[in-house]
Design an enzyme around this catalytic site. Structure first.
Site, PDB file in Angstrom:
ATOM      1  N   HIS A 122     -52.244 -14.362 -82.181  1.00  0.00           N
ATOM      2  CA  HIS A 122     -52.258 -13.463 -83.339  1.00  0.00           C
ATOM      3  C   HIS A 122     -53.543 -13.749 -84.132  1.00  0.00           C
ATOM      4  O   HIS A 122     -54.041 -14.876 -84.117  1.00  0.00           O
ATOM      5  CB  HIS A 122     -51.021 -13.813 -84.179  1.00  0.00           C
ATOM      6  CG  HIS A 122     -50.751 -12.922 -85.345  1.00  0.00           C
ATOM      7  ND1 HIS A 122     -51.432 -13.010 -86.529  1.00  0.00           N
ATOM      8  CD2 HIS A 122     -49.840 -11.931 -85.518  1.00  0.00           C
ATOM      9  CE1 HIS A 122     -50.948 -12.119 -87.385  1.00  0.00           C
ATOM     10  NE2 HIS A 122     -49.987 -11.448 -86.793  1.00  0.00           N
ATOM     11  N   CYS A 363     -51.944  -7.122 -84.336  1.00  0.00           N
ATOM     12  CA  CYS A 363     -52.774  -8.244 -84.814  1.00  0.00           C
ATOM     13  C   CYS A 363     -53.180  -9.150 -83.664  1.00  0.00           C
ATOM     14  O   CYS A 363     -53.225 -10.381 -83.812  1.00  0.00           O
ATOM     15  CB  CYS A 363     -52.057  -9.051 -85.899  1.00  0.00           C
ATOM     16  SG  CYS A 363     -51.853  -8.155 -87.422  1.00  0.00           S
TER      17      CYS A 363
HETATM   18  N1  PMP Z   1     -48.397 -15.663 -85.687  1.00  0.00           N
HETATM   19  C1  PMP Z   1     -47.569 -14.859 -85.005  1.00  0.00           C
HETATM   20  C2  PMP Z   1     -47.283 -15.149 -83.563  1.00  0.00           C
HETATM   21  C3  PMP Z   1     -46.956 -13.780 -85.659  1.00  0.00           C
HETATM   22  O1  PMP Z   1     -46.131 -12.972 -84.983  1.00  0.00           O
HETATM   23  C4  PMP Z   1     -47.247 -13.552 -87.028  1.00  0.00           C
HETATM   24  C5  PMP Z   1     -46.627 -12.374 -87.758  1.00  0.00           C
HETATM   25  N2  PMP Z   1     -46.697 -11.167 -87.049  1.00  0.00           N
HETATM   26  C6  PMP Z   1     -48.110 -14.430 -87.682  1.00  0.00           C
HETATM   27  C7  PMP Z   1     -48.664 -15.470 -86.981  1.00  0.00           C
HETATM   28  C8  PMP Z   1     -48.454 -14.251 -89.129  1.00  0.00           C
HETATM   29  O2  PMP Z   1     -47.312 -14.446 -89.919  1.00  0.00           O
HETATM   30  P1  PMP Z   1     -47.318 -14.056 -91.469  1.00  0.00           P
HETATM   31  O3  PMP Z   1     -47.879 -12.667 -91.542  1.00  0.00           O
HETATM   32  O4  PMP Z   1     -45.888 -14.131 -91.863  1.00  0.00           O
HETATM   33  O5  PMP Z   1     -48.175 -15.046 -92.157  1.00  0.00           O
END
Ligand code: PMP
Length: 406
Positions: A122, A363
């Protein structure tokens, strides 16, 4: 402990609504999960009765707020199998990773050191390392995928070497579902003396994992993917690492004494928690953990596997539809593309059927580039989804495919 999907559904008020004349089919759980009544009630109790700032007040409301707020640390310690004094409250996974990047990596990495990540990460587990690489002269090394879209362990063994100082890896891919081989990857990193950060955003809801036994040095997660509120999350690291790290932000609550010449800092974890925190969010997170403790996670895992198998079987029948994620070792989600159709058109038509999915790059733009795709359509399941709902998704997709490909 028991698992009855209809009883579970009754705990989540959002599921009782209709969207576009259909019962809501919520398949966007990898982005954020719905909240049970007990979490909503905890938020409401703080906002309506216990409203006060934490730590600093001697009055009744401040005492109530502080007790409820701090209680979540112990619940997180229990959930993760770690001492509560090693649990840092954050805004979520993104902030947790950024704290490690700025407070550990920036302090410890030198020119030509390497940070290993995977092709599945991500953006939250890519961009903070790019920033710190620019600050320190360190380099990013990417572990590639094999033909099943899992991390290729042979290639990983070749790329994790004596220059590797940190392996930053997700437990599972939010974009295509691949569960990563953590024990094998961690062993490769440890053999080189590297530290290991695990992005647990997609798996922290699944139940306790023994972080110290696994060899993890930093663990990050978000409450909103665990039936809790947005804007709250955690960073775990062993005490000696937290003690050696400089603070994250300066301000109130993270200090011991302040003088104009210099200040001294509070003990960890409070050293990393400057300013008025997300009090309601952390209290709600505690209620989510209490709720998770009442569930049978083995039964839920079996249920989610059944949802995934049903979705794969139904979607694989559709001409021109291609599923990207691996057949085995997957999170409960299907990420797919429909030949000749724009994923946003598909999502719009699914929404007309009351079905919530997510489309786009999730993302994970570098992963999409690797797969040669603009984006995918992702249906991600949670414990409260049913086989009937999955059938509705598959039937709707079959109709949409006929319509868009006609
Ligand atoms: N890492 C992964 C694997 C995720 O799925 C996400 C959220 N989609 C994040 C990081 C980021 O999390 P947050 O937006 O809650 O900070």
């Amino acid at each position: 402990m028991s698992f009855d999907v209809q009883a579970l559904r009754a705990d989540f008020p959002a599921l009782a609504q209709e969207v576009n004349g259909h019962p809501l089919h919520y398949f966007d759980n990898a982005a954020t999960t719905l909240k049970p009544r007990s979490v909503i009630a905890a938020l409401d109790r703080y906002n309506s009765l216990d409203t006060a700032n934490v730590h600093r007040g001697l009055h009744e409301l401040s005492a109530r707020a502080t007790t409820a707020y701090e209680a979540t640390r112990g619940k997180l310690g229990e959930w993760l199998g770690v001492p509560e004094s090693e649990v840092v409250y954050t805004r979520g996974t993104t902030e947790s990773i950024n704290i490690v990047a700025q407070c550990w990596a920036r302090e410890n990495l030198r020119s030509d050191d390497e940070i290993a990540i995977s092709a599945l990460e991500h953006h939250a587990n890519i961009v903070p390392w790019q920033i710190v690489a620019r600050q320190t002269g360190a380099r990013l090394v990417v572990l590639p995928l094999n033909a099943q879209n899992h991390i290729d362990l042979e290639a990983a063994a070749a790329r994790i070497g004596p220059r590797t100082r940190l392996l930053a890896i997700s437990a599972g891919s939010n974009a295509i579902g691949s569960l990563n081989p953590l024990p094998e990857l961690i062993a490769l990193a440890k053999a080189q003396g590297a530290r290991v950060l695990v992005d647990g955003a997609q798996v922290a809801i699944r139940g306790p994992i023994e972080l110290p036994a696994l060899g993890v040095d930093f663990y990050c997660a978000s409450a909103h993917k665990m039936f809790g509120p947005t804007g709250s999350g955690l960073l775990w690291a062993p005490r000696e690492l937290l003690e050696a790290m400089p603070p994250w932000m300066g301000g109130g609550d993270m200090i011991e004494t302040v003088r104009f010449e210099a200040s001294s800092y509070a003990e960890p974890p409070w050293k990393f928690e400057a300013g008025t925190p997300n009090i309601a969010g952390m209290i709600g997170f505690g209620a989510a953990l209490d709720y998770l403790q009442t569930l049978d996670h083995a039964a839920i895992a079996a249920h989610e596997d059944a949802l995934l198998a049903r979705a794969r079987a139904g979607l694989e029948e559709i001409d021109g539809l291609r599923i990207l994620g691996p057949r085995v070792h997957s999170l409960p989600l299907v990420s797919f593309v429909l030949e000749g159709a724009h994923e946003q058109d598909v999502a719009t038509l699914l929404n007309e059927n009351g079905i919530a999915v997510r489309t786009g790059h999730h993302c994970a733009m570098p992963l999409m580039a690797e797969l040669g795709l603009r984006g995918t359509i992702r249906a991600s399941f949670s414990a409260y989804n049913t086989l009937d709902e999955v059938d509705h998704l598959c039937h709707s997709m079959a109709r949409i495919a006929r319509l868009l490909r006609a």
